[in-house]
Every structure is written in structure tokens, then in C-alpha cells.
Design a protein around this motif. Structure first.
Motif, mmCIF file in Angstrom:
data_model
loop_
_atom_site.group_PDB
_atom_site.id
_atom_site.type_symbol
_atom_site.label_atom_id
_atom_site.label_comp_id
_atom_site.label_asym_id
_atom_site.label_seq_id
_atom_site.Cartn_x
_atom_site.Cartn_y
_atom_site.Cartn_z
ATOM 1 N N THR A 84 -23.317 2.247 6.118
ATOM 2 C CA THR A 84 -22.192 1.673 6.865
ATOM 3 C C THR A 84 -20.881 1.983 6.145
ATOM 4 O O THR A 84 -19.886 2.332 6.776
ATOM 5 N N VAL A 85 -20.899 1.872 4.827
ATOM 6 C CA VAL A 85 -19.685 2.124 4.041
ATOM 7 C C VAL A 85 -19.294 3.600 4.155
ATOM 8 O O VAL A 85 -18.122 3.952 4.237
ATOM 9 N N GLN A 86 -20.318 4.461 4.181
ATOM 10 C CA GLN A 86 -20.065 5.896 4.372
ATOM 11 C C GLN A 86 -19.265 6.111 5.657
ATOM 12 O O GLN A 86 -18.318 6.881 5.707
ATOM 13 N N ARG A 87 -19.658 5.373 6.688
ATOM 14 C CA ARG A 87 -18.968 5.474 7.973
ATOM 15 C C ARG A 87 -17.536 4.945 7.860
ATOM 16 O O ARG A 87 -16.633 5.465 8.497
ATOM 17 N N VAL A 88 -17.337 3.935 7.034
ATOM 18 C CA VAL A 88 -15.992 3.389 6.818
ATOM 19 C C VAL A 88 -15.085 4.499 6.268
ATOM 20 O O VAL A 88 -13.983 4.732 6.760
ATOM 21 N N TYR A 89 -15.589 5.216 5.253
ATOM 22 C CA TYR A 89 -14.803 6.280 4.638
ATOM 23 C C TYR A 89 -14.529 7.418 5.607
ATOM 24 O O TYR A 89 -13.426 7.955 5.646
ATOM 25 N N MET A 90 -15.542 7.755 6.414
ATOM 26 C CA MET A 90 -15.341 8.828 7.392
ATOM 27 C C MET A 90 -14.224 8.464 8.365
ATOM 28 O O MET A 90 -13.377 9.281 8.690
ATOM 29 N N GLU A 91 -14.245 7.193 8.798
ATOM 30 C CA GLU A 91 -13.244 6.732 9.748
ATOM 31 C C GLU A 91 -11.851 6.727 9.109
ATOM 32 O O GLU A 91 -10.881 7.194 9.705
#
Lengths: 126, 231
Positions: free
Chosen positions: A48-55
Motif C-alpha cells: 500500500t505504501v508503495q502505491r502511496v509513493y507511486m501516486e
């Protein structure tokens, strides 16, 4: 942090980081915590955090530095832009909820003013 | 890569059907929830995956291996019942695990015991329910298994201990393994799940990525759960 219901969790963390940037808790050039740190802090899945960074990167709010970490983008413009988009979003939410209660434009504004006044008085007393 | 693949499994206990054509596929590097009310077949599925019972029909493989002694070394299970002896200390429990499982990581075990605020000289008998749960979790998460199965890890545990348990799960998660969690405390586990399967009367009735489910249906997993399982 308590997550609300209907929005994806990663977007809620994105909002939180943006709010920290607007409030000046995070500044341009600051290193964001690592994926692990955020995951353990918020008790969320590292994916989920990975997705935060991508966003954040997609929106140009942060940029990755290979092998070092992810950093907050620099520039006054960014903070200004974030400030106005976040302010717009929150105000829209408030207005939406007031409309649902059947409030007219005048009442919406009056309520904002009265709450602001209360707030000022509280500060004056405290 | 696929860690576990179950294809159209049924399991009958005499005339009673526990699983009725269940299919599920778990991928590497994900935390997956298997959610359903009591009696929906969660524990039966976990028993099948760990080779404690055999399916009536259908197939399950773990990393391509049929269920058997070859698959067991790939799976770490946290059962929902007690499995340690009263006379054991926390240190003894660790040595027993280290002797049984070659993938047991002693260093991580002592880190987790620290993290859970337990200590090596405590006796199992003297532990509270929450402490027992934390110990069992520390033992399970200390194995470098490909598939980690946690059966109701939050049952009977107070809110502070829950936080610690969730923290430990996040801490130990890595991209090589898959974590499968069963729970009916949806609210509590929701934030650590990538994916969720809803199991009802032995069938998967809903499956999706948690973030996608949230934004498509505009509901939290907990609300969805109440909707799916309302009588």
C-alpha cells in the motif's frame, strides 16, 4: 491514524502527506520516511505504501532518488498549488454536507463565520 | 509467482458439506484475507492447505507441490488453539521450533519477543491469553516460510496487543512470501490486506483487491462484509 471508510487507504495516506507539506511539517527536499517506516507507523501493508509513493511521484509531489529514498519536491509553487487544491477539496466537502442538510448559501457562509469567531474567542481566552 | 492454488475443492464430512467448489489463488508478496463468519469453511480450508485433512475432490498445490511432507516445509501455520506445553519457557518454545523447522530464524525470534514485550524466561503457564497469542505469532513469523497462515491472530486480544500483533505482521512481511489471514475482525485487519476473499457456505462469493473494492463500491471492507453476510 484512523482510516475512513470508502476511500482507498493509500489515497488517505497521500492526503496526510500532502497536508503535512501544506502545514510545513514536511519541506521541499525533505526525505520521506521509508516504505517500512510508514508501513509500521500506519500499520498498513508495505504494498500500500508503495502505491502511496507511486501516486506522489505521479502527481509530482515527490521524486525518487535511486538507492537513497524519496524526497519532497522543491518549490514554492508546489506548496501553493497543494494548498489551493486541498483547500478547495475540503471546502467542497463541507459545502456538500451542508447542502445535504438543506442549507442555503447564506447559512453556509454564516456558519463558517460563526465557527471562526468561536475559534478566535477560544484562542483569546486560552 | 503463485504460492497456493486451489481448484474447485469440495470437502464433505460425511453428509455435511464444508467446502463446496472453492477456488483460490495466492500470489507471492501479498497479504490476503480469507473472511467469513463462523462455520463458513475457513478452518477446513486451512486444514486442507496444511495437509491435516484431504479434500473430497479438487486439487491444491503449494508452489507447484502437491500437499504432503514436501509442501509442509513451505508453510508456517498459526493455529487458533493452544499448542505449547505449560512447562515450557519462551526460550524452550523457540528451541523446539528451531529443532523442528530448518527455516526458523532465531535472531528474528528474539527481536519479535522483544517487540512484543515478552521475555525469554517467562513460563507458558504464566502467560495471559494475549501474551500466548503474541508468543505463538512470534514463533510463526520467525519461520522463513513461503506461505504464512494466520488463523484468527486477533481473537481474544485487547486493542493494544492487537496493534502490536498487526505491527509484527507488517514488520515481518517480505516480498518472497505470502501471508494468509483469516479473521472476522474485518475492521482491524482491513488496512494490512492487499486482497480479500469472502467465503460463504463453502464458496467464494466475492474476491478483489481491497483498495479496488473500496473505491468501486464506496464502502469499507467491513461494510461490504456485513452486506454479503447479512441474513
Amino acid at each position: 491514524m484512523k482510516f475512513n471508510d470508502s476511500t482507498p487507504i493509500y489515497l488517505q495516506i497521500v492526503e496526510k502527506i500532502k497536508a503535512d507539506i501544506v502545514a510545513g511539517k514536511l519541506k521541499g527536499g525533505d526525505k520521506l520516511p521509508s516504505v517500512r517506516e510508514i508501513a509500521e507507523n500506519f500499520k498498513v501493508n508495505p504494498n500500500t505504501v508503495q502505491r502511496v509513493y507511486m501516486e506522489l511521484e505521479r502527481e509530482g509531489v515527490a521524486y525518487p532518488q535511486r538507492g537513497i529514498g524519496t524526497f519532497v519536491a522543491e518549490g514554492e509553487e508546489l506548496v501553493k498549488k497543494l494548498k489551493s487544491t486541498q483547500a478547495h477539496k475540503y471546502t467542497k466537502r463541507y459545502v456538500g454536507e451542508m447542502k445535504e442538510l438543506g442549507m442555503a448559501k447564506k447559512e453556509v457562509i454564516e456558519n463558517v463565520e460563526s465557527v471562526l469567531e468561536e475559534d478566535e474567542n477560544d484562542h483569546a481566552e486560552g | 509467482m503463485i504460492t497456493l492454488k486451489a481448484d474447485n475443492i469440495t470437502k464433505n464430512y460425511f453428509k455435511k458439506s464444508a467446502l463446496d467448489g472453492m477456488s483460490i489463488q495466492l500470489e507471492q508478496g501479498r497479504v490476503v484475507g480469507l473472511l467469513g463468519p463462523n462455520g463458513s469453511g475457513k478452518t477446513t480450508f486451512l486444514k486442507l492447505a496444511t495437509g491435516l485433512v484431504r479434500p473430497t475432490s479438487g486439487s491444491i498445490t503449494i508452489c507447484g507441490r502437491e500437499i504432503g511432507y514436501m509442501s509442509k516445509e513451505l508453510v508456517a501455520l498459526l493455529p487458533d488453539s493452544e499448542f505449547l506445553y505449560d512447562w515450557m519457557t519462551i526460550k524452550d518454545a523457540g528451541s523446539t521450533y528451531a529443532a523442528f523447522f530448518k527455516d526458523f530464524n532465531t535472531k528474528r525470534y528474539s527481536e519479535l519477543i522483544d517487540f512484543m514485550k515478552l521475555s525469554f524466561d517467562m513460563k507458558f503457564k504464566s502467560l495471559s491469553k494475549g501474551m500466548k497469542e503474541k508468543l505463538a505469532l512470534a514463533l510463526t513469523l520467525s519461520r522463513d516460510a513461503r506461505l504464512i497462515i494466520l488463523d484468527e491472530p486477533l481473537n481474544g486480544v485487547d486493542p493494544v496487543a492487537r496493534e502490536q500483533i498487526l505491527g509484527a505482521i507488517v514488520k515481518c512481511f517480505n516480498q518472497e512470501s505470502t501471508i494468509l489471514i483469516t479473521s472476522h475482525l474485518i475492521n482491524e485487519v482491513e488496512s494490512i490486506l492487499d486482497e480479500a476473499y469472502f467465503l460463504k457456505e463453502g464458496k467464494i462469493v466475492l474476491h478483489g483487491f481491497t483498495d479496488a473494492l473500496r473505491s468501486e463500491r464506496n464502502k469499507s471492507l467491513d461494510e461490504l462484509y456485513r452486506e454479503v453476510f447479512a441474513c
